[in-house]
Design a protein around this motif. Structure first.
Motif: not given
Length: 226
Positions: A166-176, A185-199
């Motif tokens: 509950g104290d943390a958030v993860l930043v990543g770029d893939r579904r994994f 139990g963490l939220p994840c912020i997704g960083v994407y650099r093309d539309e395939d990654a966003r999807a």
């Protein structure tokens, strides 16, 4: 899932993925993978998008792109690791623009920061130490026979930091990254650099999306100066 919501993830602990999030390791990974596949008799025209190798354990990546069993994919790993070590220098995996400044700003604001990566522990430590990044409070990667999954790496990183989900958030770029964070139990912020990654991140259920360090800083409630 939202694009904006400034400061929505103003949590005291921020965990980062490494490959594709902090550093642009894609070209280096794909170069070593191409060599490995050719060495083992594969036609590159017959395999899938090598971009899919960025993020998961390399065994899982080879299983996906070359349609192999786990045993078959494991037969490529030694060649890949040797090729990556021989072919790759720090200039081949630069830090993404603004990410070093963001790590510094978060630290200055009193946030605790860790790296939870599917890269092997020794490799992650070596590569991160070679880059112009501020120090992290913990770096946790896979260890053969000990930690195998993104979930396990995220959980171990939190334990090392003495932090609760509950104290943390993860930043990543893939579904994994999304799946591993949510399993703990963490939220994840997704960083994407093309539309395939966003999807891909949207399908996985990322809690927010952004395209660069400035957008990430806003979501984390951190002032990022130029």
């Amino acid at each position: 899932m939202a694009q904006g919501s400034e400061g929505r993830f103003d949590r005291p602990v921020v965990l980062f993925d490494f490959d594709g999030t902090l550093a642009d390791t894609g070209p280096a990974v794909k170069r070593a993978a191409e060599y490995t596949l050719r060495t083992h008799g594969f036609s590159l025209d017959a395999v899938g998008d090598l971009q899919l190798l960025i993020g998961p354990p390399i065994v899982d990546g080879f299983m996906e792109v070359a349609h192999l069993t786990r045993e078959e994919a494991e037969g490529l790993v030694e060649t890949y690791r040797a090729a990556f070590a021989q072919m790759t220098r720090p200039e081949d995996y630069p830090v993404f623009p603004g990410m070093a400044e963001l790590v510094e700003a978060l630290s200055a604001a009193g946030r605790t920061e860790g790296v939870a990566t599917s890269r092997l522990q020794d490799s992650a430590e070596q590569m991160i130490s070679s880059l112009p990044l501020p120090p992290f409070d913990a770096i946790v990667g896979r260890i053969d026979g000990v930690r195998h999954t993104k979930e396990a790496c995220v959980r171990a990183c939190l334990e090392r930091l003495g932090a609760a989900p509950g104290d943390a958030v993860l930043v990543g770029d893939r579904r994994f990254d999304v799946e591993g964070a949510h399993a703990v139990g963490l939220p994840c912020i997704g960083v994407y650099r093309d539309e395939d990654a966003r999807a891909e991140l949207e399908r996985a259920g990322a809690d927010a999306l952004c395209t660069d360090a400035a957008g990430l800083a806003a979501l984390l409630g951190c002032a990022l100066t130029a």
